[in-house]
Design a protein around this motif. Structure first.
Motif, short mmCIF file in Angstrom:
data_model
loop_
_atom_site.label_atom_id
_atom_site.label_comp_id
_atom_site.label_asym_id
_atom_site.label_seq_id
_atom_site.Cartn_x
_atom_site.Cartn_y
_atom_site.Cartn_z
N VAL A 109 0.82 -1.22 0.00
CA VAL A 109 0.00 0.00 0.00
C VAL A 109 0.85 1.26 0.00
CG1 VAL A 109 -1.82 1.24 1.25
CG2 VAL A 109 -1.75 -1.25 1.32
N ARG A 110 0.42 2.24 -0.78
CA ARG A 110 0.99 3.58 -0.67
C ARG A 110 0.29 4.30 0.48
NH1 ARG A 110 1.77 8.13 -5.46
NH2 ARG A 110 2.66 9.77 -4.11
N VAL A 111 1.08 4.88 1.35
CA VAL A 111 0.53 5.51 2.55
C VAL A 111 -0.04 6.89 2.20
CG1 VAL A 111 1.03 6.31 4.88
CG2 VAL A 111 2.19 4.28 3.99
N PRO A 151 -17.82 -10.07 -6.06
CA PRO A 151 -18.28 -10.36 -4.70
C PRO A 151 -19.73 -9.94 -4.48
CG PRO A 151 -16.87 -8.42 -4.71
CD PRO A 151 -16.79 -9.03 -6.09
N ASP A 152 -20.42 -10.73 -3.69
CA ASP A 152 -21.78 -10.36 -3.28
C ASP A 152 -21.73 -9.18 -2.31
OD1 ASP A 152 -23.60 -12.73 -4.36
OD2 ASP A 152 -21.75 -13.60 -3.61
N ILE A 153 -20.69 -9.15 -1.50
CA ILE A 153 -20.46 -8.04 -0.58
C ILE A 153 -19.00 -7.62 -0.74
CG2 ILE A 153 -20.43 -7.28 1.83
CD1 ILE A 153 -22.54 -9.40 2.40
N GLU A 154 -18.78 -6.39 -1.16
CA GLU A 154 -17.41 -5.92 -1.40
C GLU A 154 -16.81 -5.32 -0.13
OE1 GLU A 154 -15.39 -3.78 -5.09
OE2 GLU A 154 -16.45 -2.33 -3.81
N VAL A 155 -15.65 -5.87 0.24
CA VAL A 155 -14.85 -5.31 1.34
C VAL A 155 -13.40 -5.37 0.87
CG1 VAL A 155 -14.23 -5.43 3.77
CG2 VAL A 155 -16.49 -6.23 3.03
N ILE A 156 -12.73 -4.23 0.79
CA ILE A 156 -11.37 -4.14 0.25
C ILE A 156 -10.37 -4.20 1.39
CG2 ILE A 156 -9.82 -2.86 -1.23
CD1 ILE A 156 -12.40 -3.80 -2.60
N GLU A 157 -9.60 -5.27 1.46
CA GLU A 157 -8.72 -5.48 2.62
C GLU A 157 -7.69 -4.37 2.77
OE1 GLU A 157 -6.52 -9.18 4.78
OE2 GLU A 157 -5.98 -8.87 2.68
N TYR A 158 -7.11 -3.89 1.67
CA TYR A 158 -6.01 -2.93 1.83
C TYR A 158 -6.49 -1.61 2.44
CZ TYR A 158 -7.31 -0.17 -2.36
OH TYR A 158 -7.96 0.62 -3.27
N GLN A 159 -7.79 -1.34 2.39
CA GLN A 159 -8.30 -0.12 3.01
C GLN A 159 -8.30 -0.19 4.55
OE1 GLN A 159 -12.12 0.34 1.04
NE2 GLN A 159 -11.21 1.65 -0.54
N TYR A 160 -7.98 -1.35 5.08
CA TYR A 160 -7.89 -1.55 6.53
C TYR A 160 -6.48 -1.97 6.94
CZ TYR A 160 -12.97 -1.57 6.07
OH TYR A 160 -14.27 -1.22 5.78
N TYR A 161 -5.49 -1.64 6.09
CA TYR A 161 -4.14 -2.20 6.28
C TYR A 161 -3.49 -1.80 7.59
CZ TYR A 161 -1.77 2.26 5.29
OH TYR A 161 -1.30 3.55 5.36
N GLY A 214 -23.62 -4.13 10.52
CA GLY A 214 -22.17 -4.18 10.62
C GLY A 214 -21.70 -3.89 12.04
N LYS A 215 -20.83 -4.77 12.56
CA LYS A 215 -20.39 -4.61 13.95
C LYS A 215 -18.98 -4.04 14.07
CE LYS A 215 -23.23 -8.27 16.00
NZ LYS A 215 -23.22 -9.53 16.77
N PHE A 216 -18.16 -4.18 13.01
CA PHE A 216 -16.79 -3.72 13.20
C PHE A 216 -16.74 -2.21 13.07
CE2 PHE A 216 -15.66 -2.72 8.81
CZ PHE A 216 -16.50 -3.53 8.05
N ASP A 217 -15.90 -1.61 13.91
CA ASP A 217 -15.83 -0.16 13.96
C ASP A 217 -14.53 0.39 13.39
OD1 ASP A 217 -14.08 -0.99 15.86
OD2 ASP A 217 -15.06 0.01 17.56
N LEU A 218 -13.79 -0.47 12.65
CA LEU A 218 -12.57 0.02 12.01
C LEU A 218 -12.94 0.96 10.87
CD1 LEU A 218 -10.52 -3.30 11.77
CD2 LEU A 218 -10.33 -1.49 13.48
N GLN A 219 -12.20 2.04 10.75
CA GLN A 219 -12.47 3.01 9.71
C GLN A 219 -11.67 2.70 8.45
OE1 GLN A 219 -14.80 5.56 9.97
NE2 GLN A 219 -15.30 4.37 11.81
N LYS A 220 -12.33 2.79 7.32
CA LYS A 220 -11.63 2.60 6.05
C LYS A 220 -10.67 3.76 5.81
CE LYS A 220 -15.06 2.24 3.16
NZ LYS A 220 -15.80 1.98 1.89
N ASP A 221 -9.52 3.43 5.24
CA ASP A 221 -8.56 4.45 4.84
C ASP A 221 -8.75 4.67 3.35
OD1 ASP A 221 -6.46 6.07 4.20
OD2 ASP A 221 -4.96 4.95 5.34
N THR A 222 -9.58 5.63 2.99
CA THR A 222 -9.88 5.86 1.58
C THR A 222 -8.75 6.52 0.84
OG1 THR A 222 -10.98 7.94 2.18
CG2 THR A 222 -12.37 5.98 1.99
N ASN A 223 -7.73 7.01 1.57
CA ASN A 223 -6.57 7.61 0.92
C ASN A 223 -5.51 6.57 0.53
OD1 ASN A 223 -7.43 10.32 1.04
ND2 ASN A 223 -6.79 10.47 3.19
#
Length: 517
Positions: free
Chosen positions: A134-136, A443-453, A479-488
């Motif tokens: 990932v680029r930070v 995917p039936d439900i899209e969740v992008i792993e790198y956005q939670y790196y 949805g129960k998880f409270d991690l925020q996506k890093d859209t940058n």
């Protein structure tokens, strides 16, 4: 859908209506042109016999070798080009049908022994599976997240674990200009990895360095097995990183644990699973869907999991069927030879399947999705999968050998050289005649792993975004998880490599194989 199924041990495939190129014997023409490289003749003949798109490649036409002088002149004209180090590799590359458009999975083998060992799960490795690169944010920093660490590996001994963030390689900080230094994970015997943390404001803080040396390991692809109890359900969760036939027993043991726990739901985590053995895929499907009618030797019964279709010349192999099984076939971890069989732990009551996937989920993993969909609903959570509905065999310089099929006897291949080929030779269809997933499964439900790196969770942690999304959909909860996506965050892929043979689907030389007419 049912078909008559006959079980065959070893690589014995019956031939009918063979063309002239199927026989390495017969009249030998004499001529004035001397062949410069005998290996080139093997490359051509092996592809002419087996290649799935043989009819679409003019230079693989059956008439190409009718005139020996013209044929040898053609083979002698091959020059090394591009990345090819030898004329035989250049010849192989020139005969691939529309590379990177139609066929982007056939490959040339420099060392057959090395490849077969890799298929058995043996390789020289640090034991690290790469997660997101990932680029930070808007900075120039690039970081590599560790996706998993193999048990008993140098990485585990050094204290590395899933979720650790690598920011330096051999003392050099990774940036947008040099990040391909991460490829050293697969190209050199020792490496020093610098770890870091990344703050919510994208500040990279260096923490410690770990020096590791690669070792030859046999790695168990069954990384994690657990039972999650939520919402009155017992949910089996299995992380599986590769369809390796030499670990069929360990896979069966994992299903024994899930069966004993009485699970009524199942989540398969294939996020880094690039595929592997076709037979192991059929065995895994049989463990999941215990209601299927299994193949019984001497019987005409058995539900179809997958059908393999070859080129038109291989008429005897066409309609080769993998059924559901009731036994697990075991293979020696060093030789790959069959070492026995054991009763299969088959689940019952699994009425739907959840699969966690990413763009690295390919071939035999996708075969599970496609092959089970005629029987039970299969939901994909995560990202679109790779899209590989084709498989290969190892083609070696053994025109006759001790087996009926030319160019497949790996035990009696030529000792004059080490090269071989792994060409695409079949396509996979399910019981409903479906095979159209060359663009991957959406995917039936899209969740992008790198956005939670920045906060990758251990396997089995129910706050992991991909696992949580599967659980929430399964249980009908918000949805129960409270991690925020890093859209940058931006995924980095250009120029980055993975280990050899990591996104393939193949039939091993000593596999038990079914066939049906």
């Amino acid at each position: 859908m049912k078909k008559t199924v006959f079980l065959i041990s070893g690589l014995i495939l019956f031939l009918s209506a063979c063309d002239k190129n199927d026989d390495d014997g017969g009249e030998v023409k004499t001529g004035e042109v001397e062949l410069n490289n005998e290996v080139n003749e093997f490359i051509w003949k092996g592809l002419n016999h087996w290649y799935f798109w043989q009819e679409d490649v003019p230079n693989l036409a059956d008439t190409k070798d009718d005139d020996q002088d013209a044929f040898y002149t053609y083979l002698n004209s091959i020059k090394t080009t591009g990345d090819a180090n030898t004329t035989e590799e250049a010849l192989f590359n020139s005969l691939i049908y529309k590379p990177d458009v139609v066929d982007d999975f056939s490959w040339f083998i420099d060392d057959v022994a090395e490849q077969l060992a890799s298929f058995n799960g043996i390789s020289t490795t640090y034991g690290i599976t790469r997660g997101p690169l990932v680029r930070v944010g808007t900075t120039d920093n690039v970081v590599q997240v560790i996706g998993s660490v193999a048990a008993g590996s140098p990485a585990e001994a050094a204290g590395l674990k899933r979720g650790d963030i690598i920011s330096k390689v051999d003392g050099e900080v990774m940036t947008v200009d040099n990040y391909i230094i991460i490829n050293k994970l697969y190209t050199q015997e020792s490496v020093t990895l610098g770890l870091a943390t990344v703050s919510e404001t994208d500040e990279v803080t260096q923490t410690e360095e770990k020096s590791i040396t690669a070792q030859e390991l046999s790695i168990n692809p069954v990384l994690h097995t657990s039972v999650i109890e939520e919402g009155g359900r017992k949910i089996g969760y299995l992380v599986y990183e590769g369809f390796r036939g030499t670990y069929n027993g360990e896979l069966n043991d994992a299903f024994g644990e899930l069966k004993a726990a009485g699970i009524n739901e199942l989540i398969l985590d294939f996020r880094y699973n690039g595929g592997g053995s076709v037979l192991t895929s059929a065995l895994l499907a049989s463990m999941i869907y215990g209601e299927a009618n299994p193949y019984i030797q001497g019987s005409s019964n058995g539900d179809v999991f997958a059908e393999l279709r070859y080129n038109s010349k291989r008429s005897a192999e066409n309609n080769s069927v993998y059924p559901f099984f009731q036994d697990v076939f075991l293979y020696d971890k060093n030789t790959g030879n069959q070492s026995g069989a054991t009763a299969m732990n088959r689940l019952t009551g699994i009425t739907r399947l959840y699969v966690i996937g990413t763009e690295r989920t390919a071939s035999a993993s996708e075969m599970i999705i496609n092959g089970l969909r005629p029987y039970i609903p299969v939901k994909v959570i995560g990202e679109k999968t790779k899209g590989k509905n084709e498989g290969s065999i190892t083609v070696v310089d053994a025109p006759k050998g001790s087996r009926d099929e030319p160019y497949t006897d790996t035990d009696n291949r030529s000792t004059k050289h080490t090269v071989g080929m792994q060409p695409i030779v079949f396509q996979i269809y399910n019981a409903n005649n479906e095979s159209d997933y060359t663009n991957g499964f959406v995917p039936d439900i899209e969740v992008i792993e790198y956005q939670y790196y920045k906060n990758i969770k251990p396997y089995g942690d129910t706050t992991d975004p991909l696992l949580r999304a599967a659980l929430d959909d399964m249980l009908g909860t918000a949805g129960k998880f409270d991690l925020q996506k890093d859209t940058n965050a931006a995924k980095v892929t250009k120029g980055v490599t993975y280990p050899k043979f990591s996104s393939e689907m193949y039939i091993m030389p000593n596999d038990i194989k079914p066939t049906s007419k």
